[in-house]
Design a protein around this motif. Structure first.
Motif, mmCIF file in Angstrom:
data_model
loop_
_atom_site.group_PDB
_atom_site.id
_atom_site.type_symbol
_atom_site.label_atom_id
_atom_site.label_comp_id
_atom_site.label_asym_id
_atom_site.label_seq_id
_atom_site.Cartn_x
_atom_site.Cartn_y
_atom_site.Cartn_z
ATOM 1 N N PHE A 237 28.494 23.950 -14.925
ATOM 2 C CA PHE A 237 26.884 24.703 -14.936
ATOM 3 C C PHE A 237 26.100 23.751 -13.364
ATOM 4 O O PHE A 237 25.562 24.582 -12.399
ATOM 5 C CB PHE A 237 26.236 25.075 -15.507
ATOM 6 N N SER A 241 25.867 24.760 -9.271
ATOM 7 C CA SER A 241 24.391 25.612 -9.250
ATOM 8 C C SER A 241 23.875 24.290 -8.644
ATOM 9 O O SER A 241 22.347 25.018 -7.958
ATOM 10 C CB SER A 241 23.825 26.407 -10.736
ATOM 11 N N TYR A 248 29.007 22.824 -4.875
ATOM 12 C CA TYR A 248 27.941 24.277 -4.244
ATOM 13 C C TYR A 248 27.883 25.275 -3.450
ATOM 14 O O TYR A 248 28.434 26.270 -3.911
ATOM 15 C CB TYR A 248 26.631 23.638 -4.369
ATOM 16 N N ALA A 259 29.376 29.870 -11.324
ATOM 17 C CA ALA A 259 27.461 29.534 -12.657
ATOM 18 C C ALA A 259 27.542 30.176 -14.178
ATOM 19 O O ALA A 259 27.447 29.591 -15.643
ATOM 20 C CB ALA A 259 26.584 29.704 -11.825
ATOM 21 N N ALA A 301 19.889 28.663 -11.489
ATOM 22 C CA ALA A 301 20.163 29.378 -11.062
ATOM 23 C C ALA A 301 19.910 30.726 -11.391
ATOM 24 O O ALA A 301 20.309 32.128 -10.526
ATOM 25 C CB ALA A 301 21.912 29.618 -11.495
ATOM 26 N N ASN A 305 21.171 34.491 -9.499
ATOM 27 C CA ASN A 305 22.211 35.141 -10.383
ATOM 28 C C ASN A 305 21.888 35.412 -11.534
ATOM 29 O O ASN A 305 21.283 35.471 -12.300
ATOM 30 C CB ASN A 305 22.802 33.481 -10.769
#
Length: 368
Positions: A237, A241, A248, A259, A301, A305
């Motif tokens: 993650f 992220s 990335y 993610a 995130a 997201n």
């Protein structure tokens, strides 16, 4: 859903003079021209191909006793070639929908051919062997035609292989070692997704990875494995992220899925750790870690997201209520637990509102 959302945004921007009507119309036309955009006609054609494939498979299952073996084999091989060659012809003339439907027919018919040959000649091996051959053939076809639809079929076939292996082995370590090949199938499907731009198929691969790791823990319920799942998920993650990560930008090109699913793996590991702990001190420690991970996921995130943000909220709320029940609820009784739960939920709501305002403000500043 996404198309309707961007059209609504375009209309708002046009009404405010931020975008011209012609530009908005041209941008929507470009979006609608993409092959990955939803089309009812394309979906119906693929469904028709699946239904025709099912008819072929059922016909194969009937065994055609009245037809000589060589004629049966030659007929189904000719049918496979006819479907693939016709698909190549349609794709060459830019008849995309018809070409995709024929590719699906050819790939499904190949599966029927495997069943037919195995049935007629009583070949040794089990269903998993046949499914792996089918999966390999579907992958080759997806590569050859760069077909997103066939990548989706490969994703489903990977799931079928996993399910068949669990059935063959009674969901146990013992038996067929093919169960350890599942991560390889996942990597193949993800590679096909990248090559064919089959966005939907990546979810099949990521979900299969979570299912396989979950099965692994159920078969080997150890603290070290639960901690490893948590550590692996958290590391993945952070890698996908954090902007300073070298991967990335690559992860951002893949959308929100990397993610979210790596975050989900970390949560899965924490859930497994909850089943392994013993004692109030360990419960509080794991609970505090879970709350910290949930808030960290939202902070890192959550702005970009929505799936991570929603999962983080859900985990934070569930863990808070769990800790209240395990620590204070048993002391104060049922009424006290509900009183505390009401206060906790109110605090969670306040925190969520604050976070949402902060994330919205950060988005506004970056867009300025």
């Amino acid at each position: 859903m996404y198309r309707g959302r961007i059209e609504k945004d375009f209309n708002i921007w046009v009404s405010k003079g931020m975008l011209s009507a012609d530009t908005a119309k041209a941008m929507l036309a470009e979006y609608d021209s993409r092959e990955t955009v939803f089309s009812a006609g394309r979906v119906l054609l693929v469904l028709a191909a699946v239904l025709l494939s099912a008819a072929i498979l059922l016909l194969v299952a009937a065994n055609w006793e009245a037809i000589p073996r060589l004629v049966r084999v030659g007929g189904i091989v000719a049918l496979i070639w006819a479907f693939y060659l016709s698909a190549a012809l349609c794709l060459g003339r830019d008849w995309r929908a018809m070409g995709v439907a024929l590719l699906v027919l050819g790939t499904m018919t190949f599966g029927g051919a495997i069943a037919l040959v195995g049935q007629m000649y009583h070949l040794s091996g089990d269903a998993a062997d046949a499914l792996l051959v089918w999966f390999a053939a579907a992958c080759v076809a997806a590569l050859a035609f760069r077909s997103a639809a066939l990548s989706v079929i490969c994703g489903f076939l990977a799931w079928v292989v996993f399910g068949q292996l669990l059935v063959d082995n009674d969901a146990s370590f013992e038996g067929n070692g093919y169960i350890y090949f599942i991560p390889g199938l996942i990597v193949v499907v993800i590679a096909l997704v990248r090559y064919t731009n089959a966005g939907a198929a990546r979810h099949l691969a990521y979900l299969l990875a979570l299912a396989w790791l979950g099965w692994l823990y159920l078969e080997l319920p150890e603290v070290w494995l639960a901690a490893a799942l948590f550590g692996l998920g958290l590391l993945a993650f952070l890698i996908v992220s954090l902007p300073m990560s070298p991967l990335y930008r690559f992860a951002q090109d893949a959308g929100a899925a990397p993610a979210f699913y790596s975050f989900a793996l970390a949560i899965l590991g924490l859930a497994a750790l909850h089943t392994e702990i013993d004692g109030l001190g360990q419960e509080v420690a794991i609970g505090a870690t879970t709350l910290g991970v949930a808030l960290g996921g939202i902070t890192i995130a959550g702005r970009l997201n929505g799936a991570v943000r929603f999962l983080g909220y859900a985990v934070f709320a569930a863990e808070t209520l769990y800790l209240a029940f395990e620590t204070l609820g048993s002391i104060l009784g049922t009424s006290g637990f509900f009183l505390i739960s009401g206060v906790v939920v109110g605090l969670i709501a306040w925190l969520v509102i604050r976070l949402e305002k902060r994330l919205a403000a950060e988005t506004t500043v970056e867009g300025a």
